[in-house]
Motif scaffolding. Structure first.
Motif, PDB file in Angstrom:
ATOM      1  N   HIS A  50       0.808  -1.220   0.000  1.00  0.00           N
ATOM      2  CA  HIS A  50       0.000   0.000   0.000  1.00  0.00           C
ATOM      3  C   HIS A  50       0.844   1.273   0.000  1.00  0.00           C
ATOM      4  CE1 HIS A  50      -3.483   2.542   1.151  1.00  0.00           C
ATOM      5  NE2 HIS A  50      -4.157   1.589   0.568  1.00  0.00           N
ATOM      6  N   LYS A  51       1.870   1.336   0.852  1.00  0.00           N
ATOM      7  CA  LYS A  51       2.671   2.560   0.948  1.00  0.00           C
ATOM      8  C   LYS A  51       3.454   2.809  -0.339  1.00  0.00           C
ATOM      9  CE  LYS A  51       3.173   2.466   5.987  1.00  0.00           C
ATOM     10  NZ  LYS A  51       4.112   2.372   7.128  1.00  0.00           N
ATOM     11  N   ASP A  54       1.293   4.305  -3.253  1.00  0.00           N
ATOM     12  CA  ASP A  54       1.034   5.750  -3.241  1.00  0.00           C
ATOM     13  C   ASP A  54       2.216   6.522  -3.837  1.00  0.00           C
ATOM     14  OD1 ASP A  54      -1.416   5.343  -2.078  1.00  0.00           O
ATOM     15  OD2 ASP A  54      -0.710   5.655  -0.023  1.00  0.00           O
ATOM     16  N   VAL A  55       3.426   6.080  -3.513  1.00  0.00           N
ATOM     17  CA  VAL A  55       4.620   6.741  -4.048  1.00  0.00           C
ATOM     18  C   VAL A  55       4.703   6.542  -5.552  1.00  0.00           C
ATOM     19  CG1 VAL A  55       7.135   6.823  -3.980  1.00  0.00           C
ATOM     20  CG2 VAL A  55       5.858   6.470  -1.861  1.00  0.00           C
ATOM     21  N   LEU A  56       4.452   5.329  -6.015  1.00  0.00           N
ATOM     22  CA  LEU A  56       4.503   5.030  -7.446  1.00  0.00           C
ATOM     23  C   LEU A  56       3.521   5.888  -8.226  1.00  0.00           C
ATOM     24  CD1 LEU A  56       4.796   1.140  -7.425  1.00  0.00           C
ATOM     25  CD2 LEU A  56       6.489   2.746  -8.300  1.00  0.00           C
ATOM     26  N   TRP A  57       2.338   6.070  -7.680  1.00  0.00           N
ATOM     27  CA  TRP A  57       1.319   6.865  -8.376  1.00  0.00           C
ATOM     28  C   TRP A  57       1.760   8.319  -8.497  1.00  0.00           C
ATOM     29  CZ3 TRP A  57      -2.397   5.831 -11.543  1.00  0.00           C
ATOM     30  CH2 TRP A  57      -3.379   6.784 -11.839  1.00  0.00           C
ATOM     31  N   SER A  79      -9.385   2.989  -4.639  1.00  0.00           N
ATOM     32  CA  SER A  79      -8.485   3.541  -3.632  1.00  0.00           C
ATOM     33  C   SER A  79      -7.708   4.739  -4.176  1.00  0.00           C
ATOM     34  CB  SER A  79      -7.516   2.451  -3.164  1.00  0.00           C
ATOM     35  OG  SER A  79      -6.547   2.980  -2.286  1.00  0.00           O
ATOM     36  N   ILE A  80      -7.239   4.631  -5.407  1.00  0.00           N
ATOM     37  CA  ILE A  80      -6.455   5.717  -6.016  1.00  0.00           C
ATOM     38  C   ILE A  80      -7.343   6.895  -6.380  1.00  0.00           C
ATOM     39  CG2 ILE A  80      -5.115   6.352  -8.059  1.00  0.00           C
ATOM     40  CD1 ILE A  80      -3.862   3.580  -7.981  1.00  0.00           C
ATOM     41  N   ASP A 274     -12.661  -8.593  -6.468  1.00  0.00           N
ATOM     42  CA  ASP A 274     -11.687  -7.551  -6.818  1.00  0.00           C
ATOM     43  C   ASP A 274     -10.847  -7.135  -5.611  1.00  0.00           C
ATOM     44  OD1 ASP A 274     -13.606  -6.306  -5.345  1.00  0.00           O
ATOM     45  OD2 ASP A 274     -14.102  -4.775  -6.816  1.00  0.00           O
ATOM     46  N   GLU A 275     -10.785  -7.986  -4.594  1.00  0.00           N
ATOM     47  CA  GLU A 275     -10.077  -7.613  -3.369  1.00  0.00           C
ATOM     48  C   GLU A 275      -8.596  -7.390  -3.636  1.00  0.00           C
ATOM     49  OE1 GLU A 275      -9.379  -9.105   1.237  1.00  0.00           O
ATOM     50  OE2 GLU A 275     -11.014  -9.906   0.032  1.00  0.00           O
ATOM     51  N   ASP A 276      -8.097  -6.304  -3.088  1.00  0.00           N
ATOM     52  CA  ASP A 276      -6.699  -5.936  -3.237  1.00  0.00           C
ATOM     53  C   ASP A 276      -5.829  -6.911  -2.455  1.00  0.00           C
ATOM     54  OD1 ASP A 276      -4.252  -4.727  -3.394  1.00  0.00           O
ATOM     55  OD2 ASP A 276      -4.834  -2.885  -2.336  1.00  0.00           O
TER      56      ASP A 276
END
Length: 456
Positions: A50-51, A54-57, A79-80, A274-276
């Motif tokens: 998860h962390k 966010d950085v990749l996006w 989520s995004i 579709d669960e992450d």
């Protein structure tokens, strides 16, 4: 050849990116992302914790946002998107197909969705609002409104000049749709026929009748079945008045087929399709606890049957040793039938006209399997425990439970479907509960009767 690809997304790539993020080498990560295709970036996001995600996006080129969102699973996409400003989201949706934009907006709160729509141009906004007016799981929700239409009273030369003027065709275009003055679909003209025909030939002489149109309220699963049976690349969608409102392409149908397959597989384990994979712990616990709670109730129901025969179990240790065999065999046999019936329901093979035939077939299979395995396991018990009566009890209980499993394996999914409950989600658990209760009741009930008659 794989060796000729400019960039190949591998586990090593994922590890390199993860290590670069941990070391704070963000410039290096940004350069790597610039060399990757949007679908590979989407895969990288789904495979990252998860962390890191966010950085990749944040390091991804905003011009690629739309294509990346189009490739992400629903849970991760939601989520995004929930963290993006409306104006940024509106920019990201530029160039996306109408159905994909509608898919994104459906996951947003109404006020945020409205803000995103307000940021769009009037033509794009009108198209998206049309798509949003239809159910997500219908042909209207799947369709794209970007369609090229022509009239029947023009010739090939006019059509070709019109296409050259447009300069670009929508993706997966294999035919042009012919409409009348009221926008009603009257036929379609394949590109193959168009480019091989003489310039002065009329469209009316070349076009095929509109016999492959899909109604706007057709379910997504039925659409997928139609594409599979008829080998379509695209198909027109019409409203109740016969007016052309859009088209569905094979890439949308592939998504439906994949989602249905994932849904069936994950539902049998009580998970959201579709669960992450890297969803937060609390969120995953909350989702899975519901299924675990339902299974506890089912297990307690089966345990209550054993509790009714506590005296029998206390008197004979052999009965306690053997009591799990019958429910286990019934559960396996029944789940085979449940899987078969769920697939038949999904493919549209099972309806009111053939349910009785299917029930008789599976009951016959249960009976024959029951006889065969009753003889085999009953014989084993006789040799093992040196008790003919115990072997007969096992045989009778096995026969009864495998017959019940065959019948329940057909009736439970059909009943759940009629009650608008997903058979893939609840069918297996309901079947196991039935076979456990029937198997234990038959075996322990017969054992109790034999004890009372002093036969064992």
């Amino acid at each position: 050849m794989a060796e000729q690809l400019e960039f190949e997304l591998t586990h090593q790539t994922l590890q390199e990116v993860s290590e670069a993020i941990e070391d704070g080498r963000f410039v290096h990560v940004r350069r790597q992302l610039q060399d990757m295709e949007p679908e590979d970036i989407a895969h990288l996001l789904e495979a990252s914790p998860h962390k890191s995600r966010d950085v990749l996006w944040q390091l991804t080129d905003p011009e690629d946002y739309g294509e990346i969102l189009d490739e992400l699973s629903e849970d991760i996409k939601d989520s995004i998107v929930s963290k993006m400003a409306p104006e940024k989201l509106a920019e990201a949706t530029e160039g996306m197909d109408t159905d994909d934009v509608a898919y994104v907006l459906r996951s947003l709160p109404d006020d945020v969705s409205r803000e995103v729509l307000d940021q769009m141009g009037s033509e794009d906004r009108e198209r998206v609002e049309t798509a949003l007016s239809y159910s997500e799981d219908s042909a209207g929700g799947l369709m794209n409104t970007d369609v090229i239409t022509i009239r029947s009273d023009v010739d090939v030369d006019v059509v070709l000049r019109y296409l050259r003027m447009k300069g670009k065709l929508p993706e997966a275009t294999d035919a042009l749709y012919v409409i009348d003055t009221e926008d009603k679909l009257i036929g379609h003209l394949s590109l193959t026929n168009l480019i091989t025909a003489q310039p002065d030939v009329s469209v009316a002489d070349l076009m095929d009748d509109a016999d492959e149109a899909i109604s706007v309220d057709t379910s997504a699963t039925d659409v997928a079945n139609l594409f599979e049976r008829r080998n379509w690349v695209s198909a027109p969608v019409v409203n109740h008045e016969g007016q052309l409102v859009g088209r569905i392409t094979i890439d949308d149908v592939v998504d439906v087929i994949r989602e249905d397959a994932e849904h069936s597989m994950m539902s049998m384990a009580g998970l959201v399709d579709d669960e992450d994979t890297f969803a937060p712990v609390v969120k995953s616990v909350r989702r899975r606890s519901v299924w675990l709670g339902a299974n506890v109730l089912a297990a307690l129901a089966a345990a209550s049957v054993s509790n009714m025969f506590e005296g029998t179990l206390a008197q004979m240790a052999s009965v306690a040793v053997l009591m799990t065999i019958v429910p286990s065999m019934g559960g396996v046999a029944g789940n085979q039938t449940v899987a078969l019936v769920i697939r038949g329901l999904a493919l549209g093979h099972i309806g009111n006209t053939n349910q009785r035939s299917l029930l008789l077939k599976e009951a016959s299979i249960g009976l024959l399997n029951g006889i065969m395995w009753a003889l085999i396991i009953g014989g084993i018990v006789v040799l093992w425990k040196d008790s003919l009566i115990l072997g007969l009890i096992m045989s009778a209980a096995m026969l009864a439970n495998l017959l019940a499993a065959g019948i329940a394996g057909v009736t439970i999914p059909i009943f759940l479907k009629k009650m608008n409950i997903d058979p893939a989600l609840a069918g297996g658990m309901a079947l196991t509960t039935v076979t456990d209760m029937v198997g234990l009741s038959a075996f322990l009930g017969l054992a109790t009767l034999m004890i009372k008659l002093h036969l064992i």
